[in-house]
Design an enzyme around this catalytic site. Structure first.
Site, PDB file in Angstrom:
ATOM      1  N   LEU A   8       0.861  -1.193   0.000  1.00  0.00           N
ATOM      2  CA  LEU A   8       0.000   0.000   0.000  1.00  0.00           C
ATOM      3  C   LEU A   8       0.893   1.238   0.000  1.00  0.00           C
ATOM      4  O   LEU A   8       0.871   2.039   0.923  1.00  0.00           O
ATOM      5  CB  LEU A   8      -0.936  -0.057   1.208  1.00  0.00           C
ATOM      6  CG  LEU A   8      -2.362   0.466   0.978  1.00  0.00           C
ATOM      7  CD1 LEU A   8      -2.978  -0.113  -0.282  1.00  0.00           C
ATOM      8  CD2 LEU A   8      -3.249   0.127   2.165  1.00  0.00           C
ATOM      9  N   HIS A   9       1.709   1.330  -1.048  1.00  0.00           N
ATOM     10  CA  HIS A   9       2.635   2.447  -1.193  1.00  0.00           C
ATOM     11  C   HIS A   9       2.317   3.146  -2.506  1.00  0.00           C
ATOM     12  O   HIS A   9       1.658   2.582  -3.363  1.00  0.00           O
ATOM     13  CB  HIS A   9       4.081   1.933  -1.291  1.00  0.00           C
ATOM     14  CG  HIS A   9       4.581   1.328  -0.012  1.00  0.00           C
ATOM     15  ND1 HIS A   9       5.587   0.402   0.013  1.00  0.00           N
ATOM     16  CD2 HIS A   9       4.207   1.513   1.262  1.00  0.00           C
ATOM     17  CE1 HIS A   9       5.820   0.049   1.268  1.00  0.00           C
ATOM     18  NE2 HIS A   9       4.999   0.699   2.050  1.00  0.00           N
ATOM     19  N   ALA A  10       2.837   4.335  -2.664  1.00  0.00           N
ATOM     20  CA  ALA A  10       2.804   5.035  -3.951  1.00  0.00           C
ATOM     21  C   ALA A  10       1.411   5.037  -4.551  1.00  0.00           C
ATOM     22  O   ALA A  10       0.457   5.459  -3.911  1.00  0.00           O
ATOM     23  CB  ALA A  10       3.834   4.418  -4.890  1.00  0.00           C
TER      24      ALA A  10
ATOM     25  N   PRO B 177      -0.989   2.700  -5.398  1.00  0.00           N
ATOM     26  CA  PRO B 177      -2.138   2.085  -4.709  1.00  0.00           C
ATOM     27  C   PRO B 177      -2.557   2.882  -3.470  1.00  0.00           C
ATOM     28  O   PRO B 177      -3.757   3.000  -3.192  1.00  0.00           O
ATOM     29  CB  PRO B 177      -1.619   0.704  -4.323  1.00  0.00           C
ATOM     30  CG  PRO B 177      -0.488   0.430  -5.246  1.00  0.00           C
ATOM     31  CD  PRO B 177       0.122   1.753  -5.578  1.00  0.00           C
TER      32      PRO B 177
ATOM     33  N   ASP C   2       3.217   1.408   6.283  1.00  0.00           N
ATOM     34  CA  ASP C   2       4.209   0.585   5.596  1.00  0.00           C
ATOM     35  C   ASP C   2       3.661  -0.816   5.317  1.00  0.00           C
ATOM     36  O   ASP C   2       4.253  -1.824   5.715  1.00  0.00           O
ATOM     37  CB  ASP C   2       5.504   0.511   6.426  1.00  0.00           C
ATOM     38  CG  ASP C   2       6.659  -0.066   5.613  1.00  0.00           C
ATOM     39  OD1 ASP C   2       6.568  -0.038   4.374  1.00  0.00           O
ATOM     40  OD2 ASP C   2       7.635  -0.542   6.221  1.00  0.00           O
TER      41      ASP C   2
END
Lengths: 560, 87
Positions: free
Chosen positions: B14-16, B18, B55
């Site tokens: 679940l970074h950037a 998404p 994170d």
């Protein structure tokens, strides 16, 4: 008086013009800055600045499009973050003025992202940029970013953020120079996509005054302040000649007298295939498989691995594809392959094959997937292990690979001991591939990441060339191929020297292939050997470069 | 309160991108939407900084809570789960 600076050339071409600096300097709010008393009005002012910044970032994203738009819209979300706004209101309620409240509230999130690991570290720069824009707005200072200009200029900066680069007018900017950054920084990627010359990691760039006339060579990394007109003309002509030669170079890699030197591409996965094919790669000389493994909690499954490997093998029917087994450890830690203990010097620790010997099931699974991926394709699969140190390592890897059904198992030569004893390693390794980046790091005992050691991170260091020569001749005696797959192969002059040292193939980032192909086509094998001898006889990297250039007159028309 | 547990299949977690899509989708809801990593403390799913700060990586389990019940809450949970699993 001309003054020369040196950095890493990351996008070829020559640019000449007056310096304009990108200012990122934003006044910092005083640590005790308090508002006049009307907390509600002050909070409204803070939130309005956040919203205006979000709108500005969104508008920039819409103008930019593509990948930059995604980064910018994520930045707009940060500026508009409701949790951040709540925190700012609370701090204003406690007396802080708007700029200080924003700065302090964002510092909390900044720490959180900075501590969350490598992947999020890149987002910290995006967040800092958002903070600077909001704070500048609140303090009535100019919003940091690309300067306005009516005439072309050379842009000099610490580094470029996506918000800066997205609105850049390529007709106004003739070259980039940054003090920070590397080949994969935003600056480098943007410069290459715009076809603008760029030099990054240029020490001293911050001291070049606004308005100075600057000549930038994006191929050699040379930056000259106040050059004389002849130098400008020569550099411009050389860059044009290089571009023409690269555009005209076709066919497989070979010297003018027909000695074949297969030119291969370094890739990180199927997404890099189009660039490799476009630039005429004859195969893959280094497939870094880490991307499949990084940032996950478990190793990828068999089918996922087979698909990722097969996509690459199928792109080169009849060609060679060299896959490097998982290179974990040191700067590429993996959650599911923990280092056995804290390592004070990770680069000298359990990395590469050393890590695989500790977790053999991960290696077995990867080798089995590779063997299966090759079935039914026409490509020639070669598999190599990183960080092999001695003959025992090589024998162990060859045995494991054979058991998994991999026909050709070779080794990377990155450790000086392996180069020195290459003749013993050749007995069990089907081929060598010299990784010049790590070989240079270990030969000169100079950490690749340490900026101040640039002089020792140069593959032209004669000590490094000696080791390449030892490894290549040991391979030749045993009838084994010996390639190079480091940055050294991308340097057209050094590529000719490596050929003269007995290296049998060269693998590099795809964009470097055309110029290396053009350089090889202008020299004969005997000249490459003479250049190699001259470089080995030199006492330092600069002398080695000059001696090699003198022995390869055919490269002069490329300005090399 | 409607709840969903999702194992994140997005390769980058679940970074950037998404994360941004997740927050944008959650922000469209009127009521409170929270997300937690495993048994951790829930944070507002409308805050990109809080969501990135979790994170969340590929393979991690997240727990999404949406205020309210019924088809709207379910549709939002479907959409959020879909983003967490897309590439």
């Amino acid at each position: 008086m001309a003054q020369t600076y040196r950095g890493a050339g990351v996008s070829p071409g020559a640019g000449y013009g007056p310096v304009k600096r990108l200012t990122r300097e934003v006044p910092q709010p005083a640590p005790d800055a308090r508002h006049a008393g009307d907390a509600e009005a002050e909070a409204r002012r803070a939130v309005a600045a956040m919203e205006q910044t979000a709108q500005d970032l969104t508008a920039r994203g819409e103008r930019a499009g593509g990948e930059a738009a995604e980064v910018l819209s994520a930045q707009a979300l940060m500026a508009r973050d409701p949790a951040l706004a709540d925190d700012v209101r609370r701090r204003v309620g406690e007396g802080a003025d708007a700029a200080r409240a924003v700065s302090e509230a964002m510092a909390v999130y900044r720490d959180m992202l900075a501590n969350a690991g490598e992947y999020l570290a890149a987002r910290v720069a995006d967040l800092d940029d958002v903070r600077d824009r909001i704070v500048a707005r609140l303090m009535g200072a100019p919003i940091p970013g690309i300067p306005d200009s009516d005439s072309p200029f050379v842009l000099v900066a610490e580094d470029l953020a996506p918000a800066d680069t997205a609105v850049l007018d390529p007709a106004q900017v003739v070259a980039f120079v940054t003090r920070e950054g590397g080949p994969t920084s935003h600056t480098a990627i943007l410069a290459r996509s715009l076809g603008l010359p760029a030099v990054v990691a240029c020490a001293g760039a911050d001291a070049i005054a606004e308005g100075t006339m600057l000549l930038v060579d994006g191929a050699t990394g040379e930056v000259v302040a106040d050059p004389d007109p002849a130098a400008v003309e020569a550099a411009t002509a050389a860059a044009a000649a290089r571009a023409r030669a690269a555009a005209q170079s076709t066919g497989p890699g070979r010297t003018a007298d027909g000695h074949p030197v297969p030119l291969l591409a370094n890739i990180g996965g199927p997404q890099d295939l189009p660039a490799a094919l476009e630039n005429g790669a004859e195969g893959v000389g280094l497939y870094r498989t880490e991307f499949l493994f990084l940032d996950r909690s478990d190793a990828p499954g068999h089918d996922e691995q087979v698909a990722a490997y097969r996509a690459v093998l199928e792109a080169f029917p009849g060609g060679k594809v060299v896959v490097r087994t998982l290179d974990a450890g040191a700067d590429k830690p993996l959650a599911f392959l923990p280092a056995p203990a804290a390592e004070p010097n990770p680069a000298l620790g359990e990395r590469g094959l050393r890590m695989m010997r500790r977790f053999p099931e991960t290696l077995d699974a990867q080798l089995a997937a590779l063997a299966e991926a090759e079935r039914g394709t026409d490509a020639e699969l070669q598999v190599m292990a990183p960080m092999v140190t001695d003959a025992e390592d090589s024998e162990w890897f060859a045995a494991v690979a054979a058991k998994a059904g991999v026909q050709q198992a070779g080794v990377m030569i990155e450790v000086p001991a392996a180069a020195l004893r290459a003749r013993h390693i050749a007995a069990s390794a089907a081929f060598f591939s010299i990784g010049t980046n790590d070989l240079t790091q270990y030969t000169c005992a100079a950490d690749r990441e340490t900026g101040g050691l640039g002089r020792f991170q140069d593959p032209w260091q004669p000590g490094v060339l000696d080791l390449v020569a030892v490894a290549a001749s040991a391979a030749a005696e045993a009838g084994r191929p010996c390639g190079v797959c480091g940055e050294a192969a991308a340097d057209p002059l050094l590529a000719c020297v490596l050929t003269g040292l007995g290296v049998t193939s060269l693998s590099m980032g795809a964009s470097a292939l055309p110029l290396v192909r053009a350089a090889l086509a202008r020299v004969e094998l005997a000249q490459c050997r003479a250049a190699a001898d001259a470089a080995l006889a030199a006492r330092g990297p600069e002398e080695a470069r000059a001696a090699a250039a003198a022995a390869l007159p055919g490269l002069a028309e490329l300005g090399l | 309160m409607a709840q969903r547990r999702v194992t994140v299949e997005s390769k980058v977690g679940l970074h950037a991108r998404p994360a941004a899509m997740f927050v944008e989708a959650a922000s469209k809801a009127g009521g409170q939407v929270t997300v937690a990593k495993g048994e951790g403390t829930p944070v507002s799913a409308k805050s990109i900084l809080a969501v990135m700060g979790l994170d969340v990586r590929n393979g991690d389990e997240i727990v999404i809570d949406v205020e309210g019940e019924g088809p709207d809450a379910d549709a939002l949970l479907d959409r959020l789960a879909e983003i967490a699993n897309a590439d």
